[in-house]
Design a protein around this motif. Structure first.
Motif, PDB file in Angstrom:
ATOM      1  N   GLN A 527       0.828  -1.204   0.000  1.00 50.51           N
ATOM      2  CA  GLN A 527       0.000   0.000   0.000  1.00 50.51           C
ATOM      3  C   GLN A 527       0.864   1.256   0.000  1.00 50.51           C
ATOM      4  N   ASP A 528       1.953   1.228   0.770  1.00 54.06           N
ATOM      5  CA  ASP A 528       2.876   2.369   0.764  1.00 54.06           C
ATOM      6  C   ASP A 528       3.505   2.545  -0.613  1.00 54.06           C
ATOM      7  N   LEU A 529       3.894   1.426  -1.222  1.00 54.72           N
ATOM      8  CA  LEU A 529       4.467   1.489  -2.570  1.00 54.72           C
ATOM      9  C   LEU A 529       3.450   2.052  -3.555  1.00 54.72           C
ATOM     10  N   ALA A 530       2.199   1.633  -3.419  1.00 54.25           N
ATOM     11  CA  ALA A 530       1.142   2.122  -4.318  1.00 54.25           C
ATOM     12  C   ALA A 530       1.019   3.639  -4.239  1.00 54.25           C
ATOM     13  N   LYS A 531       1.105   4.185  -3.042  1.00 57.48           N
ATOM     14  CA  LYS A 531       1.005   5.650  -2.878  1.00 57.48           C
ATOM     15  C   LYS A 531       2.139   6.361  -3.610  1.00 57.48           C
ATOM     16  N   GLN A 532       3.358   5.832  -3.473  1.00 57.48           N
ATOM     17  CA  GLN A 532       4.499   6.474  -4.115  1.00 57.48           C
ATOM     18  C   GLN A 532       4.420   6.370  -5.642  1.00 57.48           C
ATOM     19  N   LEU A 533       4.058   5.198  -6.131  1.00 58.43           N
ATOM     20  CA  LEU A 533       3.924   5.030  -7.579  1.00 58.43           C
ATOM     21  C   LEU A 533       2.817   5.917  -8.131  1.00 58.43           C
ATOM     22  N   ALA A 534       1.708   6.013  -7.398  1.00 57.97           N
ATOM     23  CA  ALA A 534       0.603   6.862  -7.846  1.00 57.97           C
ATOM     24  C   ALA A 534       1.037   8.322  -7.911  1.00 57.97           C
ATOM     25  N   THR A 535       1.816   8.761  -6.932  1.00 62.72           N
ATOM     26  CA  THR A 535       2.293  10.145  -6.908  1.00 62.72           C
ATOM     27  C   THR A 535       3.175  10.439  -8.122  1.00 62.72           C
ATOM     28  N   VAL A 536       4.111   9.542  -8.395  1.00 65.98           N
ATOM     29  CA  VAL A 536       4.981   9.727  -9.566  1.00 65.98           C
ATOM     30  C   VAL A 536       4.147   9.715 -10.842  1.00 65.98           C
ATOM     31  N   ASP A 537       3.165   8.828 -10.909  1.00 66.29           N
ATOM     32  CA  ASP A 537       2.319   8.715 -12.094  1.00 66.29           C
ATOM     33  C   ASP A 537       1.552  10.005 -12.351  1.00 66.29           C
ATOM     34  N   VAL A 538       0.965  10.585 -11.293  1.00 69.26           N
ATOM     35  CA  VAL A 538       0.211  11.826 -11.453  1.00 69.26           C
ATOM     36  C   VAL A 538       1.123  12.957 -11.905  1.00 69.26           C
ATOM     37  N   LEU A 539       2.292  13.060 -11.293  1.00 71.95           N
ATOM     38  CA  LEU A 539       3.202  14.158 -11.617  1.00 71.95           C
ATOM     39  C   LEU A 539       3.755  14.043 -13.039  1.00 71.95           C
ATOM     40  N   GLN A 540       4.063  12.806 -13.482  1.00 69.68           N
ATOM     41  CA  GLN A 540       4.523  12.675 -14.865  1.00 69.68           C
ATOM     42  C   GLN A 540       3.379  13.010 -15.818  1.00 69.68           C
ATOM     43  N   GLY A 541       2.143  12.658 -15.431  1.00 72.85           N
ATOM     44  CA  GLY A 541       0.995  12.987 -16.265  1.00 72.85           C
ATOM     45  C   GLY A 541       0.780  14.486 -16.379  1.00 72.85           C
ATOM     46  N   LEU A 542       0.953  15.222 -15.268  1.00 75.37           N
ATOM     47  CA  LEU A 542       0.812  16.677 -15.299  1.00 75.37           C
ATOM     48  C   LEU A 542       1.917  17.310 -16.146  1.00 75.37           C
ATOM     49  N   ALA A 543       3.099  16.694 -16.138  1.00 80.63           N
ATOM     50  CA  ALA A 543       4.176  17.186 -16.999  1.00 80.63           C
ATOM     51  C   ALA A 543       3.821  16.988 -18.471  1.00 80.63           C
ATOM     52  N   VAL A 544       3.232  15.847 -18.789  1.00 73.26           N
ATOM     53  CA  VAL A 544       2.815  15.575 -20.171  1.00 73.26           C
ATOM     54  C   VAL A 544       1.783  16.611 -20.620  1.00 73.26           C
ATOM     55  N   VAL A 545       0.805  16.899 -19.745  1.00 75.10           N
ATOM     56  CA  VAL A 545      -0.227  17.894 -20.073  1.00 75.10           C
ATOM     57  C   VAL A 545       0.403  19.265 -20.281  1.00 75.10           C
ATOM     58  N   ALA A 546       1.299  19.656 -19.379  1.00 77.56           N
ATOM     59  CA  ALA A 546       1.938  20.975 -19.478  1.00 77.56           C
ATOM     60  C   ALA A 546       2.702  21.119 -20.791  1.00 77.56           C
ATOM     61  N   GLU A 547       3.401  20.068 -21.173  1.00 77.50           N
ATOM     62  CA  GLU A 547       4.170  20.126 -22.416  1.00 77.50           C
ATOM     63  C   GLU A 547       3.247  20.121 -23.635  1.00 77.50           C
ATOM     64  N   LYS A 548       2.245  19.270 -23.605  1.00 77.14           N
ATOM     65  CA  LYS A 548       1.361  19.116 -24.760  1.00 77.14           C
ATOM     66  C   LYS A 548       0.604  20.408 -25.069  1.00 77.14           C
ATOM     67  N   TYR A 549       0.171  21.123 -24.015  1.00 76.20           N
ATOM     68  CA  TYR A 549      -0.681  22.305 -24.233  1.00 76.20           C
ATOM     69  C   TYR A 549       0.035  23.617 -23.919  1.00 76.20           C
ATOM     70  N   HIS A 550       1.359  23.557 -23.731  1.00 77.19           N
ATOM     71  CA  HIS A 550       2.172  24.758 -23.543  1.00 77.19           C
ATOM     72  C   HIS A 550       1.729  25.564 -22.322  1.00 77.19           C
ATOM     73  N   TYR A 551       1.565  24.880 -21.205  1.00 72.84           N
ATOM     74  CA  TYR A 551       1.188  25.549 -19.966  1.00 72.84           C
ATOM     75  C   TYR A 551       2.439  26.122 -19.294  1.00 72.84           C
ATOM     76  N   VAL A 552       2.224  27.043 -18.354  1.00 68.30           N
ATOM     77  CA  VAL A 552       3.340  27.685 -17.654  1.00 68.30           C
ATOM     78  C   VAL A 552       3.239  27.425 -16.157  1.00 68.30           C
ATOM     79  N   ARG A 553       4.381  27.536 -15.497  1.00 61.47           N
ATOM     80  CA  ARG A 553       4.425  27.355 -14.046  1.00 61.47           C
ATOM     81  C   ARG A 553       3.941  28.636 -13.364  1.00 61.47           C
ATOM     82  N   PRO A 554       2.870  28.582 -12.605  1.00 60.43           N
ATOM     83  CA  PRO A 554       2.373  29.789 -11.937  1.00 60.43           C
ATOM     84  C   PRO A 554       3.247  30.162 -10.746  1.00 60.43           C
TER      85      PRO A 554
END
Length: 847
Positions: A527-554
């Motif tokens: 369960q602890d491993l699942a939390k860490q993997l999920a966190t990395v997964d979400v953050l890499q996904g947000l990076a993909v979105v930022a790159e794909k749609y040219h978003y900026v860091r607020p």
């Protein structure tokens, strides 16, 4: 009439049904689950199965319906989806060995809140309780083991949190008022269960919790233990949370902003969740949804997420490898719960093993970024090498899903099992050798060895060769044209093969149970491993979105300044396409708290307002945002009133809902909040609405100071900019040429000059003659308005004092004033019907 005597089996059913009156009782009888009495009648209708009867020739036959045990789950799922409970009564002994009636027991009660869903979302079971004037709420997802508790100030907050969790079942630990029960059942369509007892299992509870939280969490745990009646080793210790630790938003606010689903369609498509979901795992998807529902309010925590996204953006190749590596990750949160429930099968363990083999690769890729920002994440990723080795060495690569079919354990894992398999594998060649040897010894060329379940292995000899049969053959069966024989050698090999087949199957099953028991020791680490993997997964996904749609860091500031350069409504932009979307900048300096927005309907006022809210929410979950640049305060709450909405079930009109949502903002907002009010006050008479709108604006300005966008069609309110120093006017620009109006969807400084309502009606396709008539009426109204007795300018039309006369667009004739005067003097409550009729007659004459 004498009551028909029930059989022992039916007495057993009736007794169990009495213990579970609110559930459909699935009563195991052989290969079927049977339902009786009213359960059978209702189930036959809901499940579209045949309704029969037990002892149909009896005077009062008992209604009966049944479903095959091997396909029962689909029927159970249907009942659960309809909001019902199902109690499963199993046979607890072999009917062939039973003395008297077969022993049965209810082994599980499945409810809408305890069902382990097959989709990737959460299914939260909620419990509520009350102690003095304080409320407690606990929730649990049985499929992942998540368990949390909080305290809430009132029942309204309870209602909002239940809606946020999208619960289908609520366990109630106190006596509800009639109004509270109506809200939960009629308005919210929830299944209510009741639990007054606390659990004696304190292992998952924290005695340091406030008393109300300990009580409500304990009652939830007790309810789950009573209904599940099976191991729950995957349940995580209860975690306290406070809604004030996150950006506060009511369910209505989240719905109006389309955060996790599109409010119009109820689908994921068209929501912020849909836009941001580039996760590769079910665990990541659930965590992203949680983040969207609970944006952060601590700048440091937000910036930690931003920093990781920035590292992922700056190193494209490494991030690409990371994204690819997540494609081999299974839902280990759900797999851990299956281990706890003793439902995990060999294929599940193979999926777990495959995931664990990927973890070192993921950890290595993260290390290859060579960034200190990632160090905390990397350090918390547990590769569980011993568990990975166990599954790798024990479970066959092609193991089936069923645990009873054999071929589960990998060759080389256990010596005894390997010996059994060698016997079964080589037994066939041994049989062939015996067949060849006996042909040569007897001279019977047609002799052959066959097998059937009755006789086992036998030597087949036709009648014409019986004289050549040796003495050591013994007869096993006589047929019309042949005989079947056995030999001591053949019997021994057959015995060895049958023993190997039976014992290997039993040994494999026992070994699998032992392995499953060993895996259970790793549940918490998984369960602890699942939390860490999920966190990395979400953050890499947000990076993909930022790159794909040219978003900026607020960026964030503590001066309550909003500075968004060419911002876009991220979801609308993706639906429309970047080329078609018209961006808008949003500025609030330290001296501005309210933007009063005017402009035509359909011109983009609501989109402009939602753009700010969505940008703030994206920023506070750590995401990059849809703009050229963004500098924002960290908001503590967002309140919205956007779009018309009745609550007909509770008898509340659009205007009542408007006022309730406005009141919630006025009571709870702080100077760090964001408020979006769209056309507030339009649900009542013009002057009532205008008066309320102005009073609300003044209250926000003088008493709260929250950043506020207030869109209105009351153009008179734009004069408030002359009186309220922190209010500015902005409007949606339009282009008018040759009588045609184009909405530019661009926000400009200053007030709008007109509303263009008739033009909007034209776009909507209203009849041409109707539009011509509307223009004629508008011309007359504008002419009459010019004849106002007052010589005040338009800027003076704003209501300056709540005690002054109500603003009038038209002159009131003397006889009409007399009617008003007489009406004001009438005491309606003391009139008789005849007096009322006489007064009405006199008033009519005056008119």
């Amino acid at each position: 009439m004498a009551k028909e005597k029930l059989s022992p089996g039916m007495q057993q059913y009736v007794a169990m049904k009495a213990e579970h009156p609110d559930a459909f009782l699935f009563f195991r009888m052989g290969d079927f689950y049977e339902l009786f009495y009213e359960d059978a009648v209702q189930a036959a209708q809901l499940l579209e199965i045949n309704l029969t009867s037990r002892h149909p020739n009896a005077e009062n036959p008992i209604p009966m319906a049944g479903v095959p045990h091997h396909s029962a789950q689909q029927y159970i799922d249907t009942l659960i989806s309809l909001g019902h409970k199902v109690a499963i009564a199993e046979q607890m002994e072999d009917p062939k060995q039973a003395v008297g009636v077969v022993k049965r027991a209810v082994v599980q009660v499945i409810t809408p809140g305890t069902a382990t869903t097959s989709d990737n979302g959460n299914n939260f079971l909620v419990t509520i309780d009350q102690l003095d004037n304080e409320f407690g709420l606990a929730y649990m997802d049985l499929s992942t083991g998540e368990f949390a508790v909080t305290s809430l100030p009132d029942f309204s907050a309870i209602r909002s949190e239940i809606l946020n969790l999208q619960a289908r079942e609520v366990v109630v630990g106190f006596d509800l008022t009639e109004e509270e029960e109506t809200i939960l059942t009629k308005q919210m369509n929830l299944l209510l269960s009741f639990e007054k007892e606390v659990s004696d299992d304190v292992q998952l509870l924290d005695v340091k919790l406030p008393q109300i939280e300990f009580l409500v969490a304990s009652k939830l745990l007790n309810y789950v233990q009573k209904t599940q009646r099976r191991p729950l080793s995957h349940l995580q210790p209860v975690v306290h949370y406070d809604i004030r630790d996150f950006l506060q938003m009511t369910y209505a606010t989240k719905a109006s902003l389309d955060l996790v689903h599109n409010a119009r369609t109820g689908k994921k498509h068209g929501s912020l969740f849909w836009l941001l979901d580039e996760t590769k795992t079910a665990m990541g998807m659930r965590l992203l949804r949680t983040w969207i529902n609970h944006p952060l309010i601590q700048v440091q925590a937000i910036e930690e997420r931003q920093a990781i996204i920035q590292v992922f953006l700056e190193q494209f190749l490494e991030r690409h490898d990371l994204t690819e590596s997540f494609k081999g990750i299974y839902d280990i949160e759900r797999l851990a719960s299956k281990v706890s429930f003793s439902k995990v099968n060999p294929k599940d363990l193979l999926q777990l093993g495959q995931t664990l083999r990927q973890v070192p690769l993921i950890k290595g890729i993260l290390a290859s970024f060579d960034s200190p920002v990632l160090a905390p994440l990397i350090n918390q990723i547990d590769t569980l090498p011993e568990l990975a080795d166990l599954i790798e060495s024990a479970i066959a690569d092609d193991a089936p899903a069923a645990v009873s079919e054999g071929n589960i354990i990998k060759t080389g894992f256990d010596e005894q099992l390997d010996n059994y398999r060698r016997v079964m594998r080589e037994g066939s060649s041994w049989i062939a050798e015996i067949e060849l040897k006996e042909r040569q010894a007897t001279g019977i060329s047609s002799l052959k060895i066959d097998y059937n379940r009755k006789d086992g292995y036998y030597i087949h000899v036709t009648n014409s060769h019986l004289a050549a049969v040796p003495d050591y053959f013994f007869r096993k069966a006589t047929l019309k044209n042949s005989e079947r024989f056995g030999t001591a050698e053949l019997a021994k090999i057959e015995g060895d093969m049958l023993e190997a087949r039976e014992k290997s199957a039993s040994l494999e099953y026992d070994m699998f149970l032992s392995i499953r028991k060993e895996v259970e020791k790793y549940i918490q680490r998984l369960q602890d491993l699942a939390k860490q993997l999920a966190t990395v997964d979400v953050l890499q996904g947000l990076a993909v979105v930022a790159e794909k749609y040219h978003y900026v860091r607020p960026q964030f500031n503590q001066d309550q300044v909003i500075d968004i350069v060419n911002g876009r409504h991220a979801v609308v932009e993706r639906v429309m396409g970047v080329q078609e979307y018209i961006p808008n900048s949003i500025q609030f300096d330290t001296k501005t708290s309210i933007q009063l927005i005017t402009g035509p309907n359909m011109s983009g006022k609501s989109t402009y307002m939602r753009q700010l809210a969505l940008t703030a929410i994206m920023a506070q979950i750590g995401s990059y945002v849809s703009a050229e640049a963004a500098n924002l305060p960290v908001f503590d709450a967002i309140f919205t009133r956007i779009g018309a909405a009745d609550d007909l079930i509770s008898g509340q009109s659009t205007f009542m809902v408007e006022m309730m949502e406005a009141n919630q903002a006025l009571e709870q907002a702080s100077s760090q909040s964001l408020i979006l009010f769209d056309e507030l006050g339009r649900g009542t008479a013009t002057y009532d609405g205008m008066a309320l709108a102005q009073a609300i604006i003044e209250h926000l300005h003088e008493n709260i100071g929250a950043k506020t966008m207030f869109a209105t069609h009351y153009h008179e309110l734009t004069a408030l900019a002359d009186q309220l120093e922190e209010l500015v006017n902005v409007h949606v620009a339009t282009l008018e040429k040759n009588g045609e109006v184009t909405f530019l969807h661009k926000i400009s400084p200053g007030p709008a000059d007109q509303s263009y309502g008739i033009h909007v009606a034209k776009i909507a396709g209203l009849p041409k003659t109707l539009l011509q008539r509307a223009n004629h009426i508008l011309t007359d109204l504008e002419a009459n308005s010019a004849q106002l007795k007052t010589s005040e300018s338009a800027s003076q039309l704003v209501i300056k004092d709540t005690t002054s006369d109500q603003l009038s667009l038209f002159d009131i004739a003397p006889h009409e004033q007399e009617v008003i005067k007489q009406l004001q003097e009438i005491d309606v409550m003391t009139l008789t019907p005849m007096e009322a009729m006489n007064i009405l007659y006199e008033l009519k004459k005056l008119v």
